[in-house]
Design a protein around this motif. Structure first.
Motif, PDB file in Angstrom:
ATOM      1  N   ASN A 102     -11.062   1.249   1.125  1.00  0.00           N
ATOM      2  CA  ASN A 102     -11.258   1.940  -0.160  1.00  0.00           C
ATOM      3  C   ASN A 102     -12.694   1.849  -0.671  1.00  0.00           C
ATOM      4  OD1 ASN A 102      -8.751   3.004  -0.487  1.00  0.00           O
ATOM      5  ND2 ASN A 102      -8.010   1.438  -1.868  1.00  0.00           N
ATOM      6  N   LYS A 157      -1.968  11.167   2.214  1.00  0.00           N
ATOM      7  CA  LYS A 157      -2.870  11.914   3.089  1.00  0.00           C
ATOM      8  C   LYS A 157      -3.014  13.318   2.523  1.00  0.00           C
ATOM      9  CE  LYS A 157      -1.655   9.242   7.117  1.00  0.00           C
ATOM     10  NZ  LYS A 157      -1.073   9.230   8.452  1.00  0.00           N
ATOM     11  N   GLU A 208       0.046   5.159   0.827  1.00  0.00           N
ATOM     12  CA  GLU A 208      -1.012   6.003   1.367  1.00  0.00           C
ATOM     13  C   GLU A 208      -0.642   7.471   1.173  1.00  0.00           C
ATOM     14  OE1 GLU A 208      -3.119   6.897   5.655  1.00  0.00           O
ATOM     15  OE2 GLU A 208      -2.160   4.970   5.330  1.00  0.00           O
ATOM     16  N   ILE A 263      -5.620   5.388  -0.326  1.00  0.00           N
ATOM     17  CA  ILE A 263      -4.774   4.199  -0.255  1.00  0.00           C
ATOM     18  C   ILE A 263      -4.716   3.551  -1.631  1.00  0.00           C
ATOM     19  CG2 ILE A 263      -4.466   1.936   0.798  1.00  0.00           C
ATOM     20  CD1 ILE A 263      -5.990   3.096   3.236  1.00  0.00           C
ATOM     21  N   GLU A 286       0.835  -1.204   0.000  1.00  0.00           N
ATOM     22  CA  GLU A 286       0.000   0.000   0.000  1.00  0.00           C
ATOM     23  C   GLU A 286       0.867   1.250   0.000  1.00  0.00           C
ATOM     24  OE1 GLU A 286      -2.644   0.028   3.372  1.00  0.00           O
ATOM     25  OE2 GLU A 286      -3.012  -2.113   3.169  1.00  0.00           O
ATOM     26  N   GLN A 307      -7.539  10.282   3.365  1.00  0.00           N
ATOM     27  CA  GLN A 307      -6.448   9.338   3.180  1.00  0.00           C
ATOM     28  C   GLN A 307      -6.765   8.485   1.960  1.00  0.00           C
ATOM     29  OE1 GLN A 307      -5.893   7.077   6.735  1.00  0.00           O
ATOM     30  NE2 GLN A 307      -5.460   8.862   7.982  1.00  0.00           N
TER      31      GLN A 307
END
Length: 129
Positions: A70, A23, A21, A100, A19, A98
């Motif tokens: 998600n 933000k 991520e 992902i 993953e 956020q």
């Protein structure tokens, strides 16, 4: 210009899913003008540019935890030619600050041009229209 935050693993194994991520923080009290001219919550979007060979993981490769995080988010490659560039949005920002991205690493057994070195990747985030 506002900063975004990026979280990614320091190392990955060939043909593994990981993953990244992004933000995209913002003040949730801020609003944008919607299509009908009324104030509305901000939308967010993101882009992730990966090295060649890295791409979006297929649905069957994504874990149930990531699928749950998600939910309602559609991530897609920029094009068939550039499947290492992933985009998302615009989506509701209040619940998706956020983003992902489930990514699969290339497999050197299938592609001899793949070499595992230190690779940069680039990310961007957008708030509002």
């Amino acid at each position: 210009q506002k900063a975004i935050e990026i979280e990614a693993p320091q190392g990955v194994l060939p043909n593994s899913v990981f993953e990244v991520e992004i933000k995209v923080p913002y003040d949730v009290n801020r609003q944008q003008i919607s299509a009908d001219g009324k104030p509305a919550n901000l939308n967010v979007g993101g882009i992730l540019i990966l090295p060649k060979g890295f791409k979006l993981a297929s649905k069957k490769q994504i874990s149930p935890e990531v699928k749950a995080k998600n939910k309602g988010v559609f991530i897609s490659p920029y094009s068939t030619e550039f499947d290492n560039i992933l985009v998302v949005g615009p989506i509701v920002g209040k619940t998706h600050q956020q983003l992902i991205f489930p990514v699969v690493a290339p497999d050197p057994d299938k592609d001899p041009d793949v070499k595992y070195l230190t690779y940069p990747f680039y990310a961007g985030g957008n708030r509002g229209r």
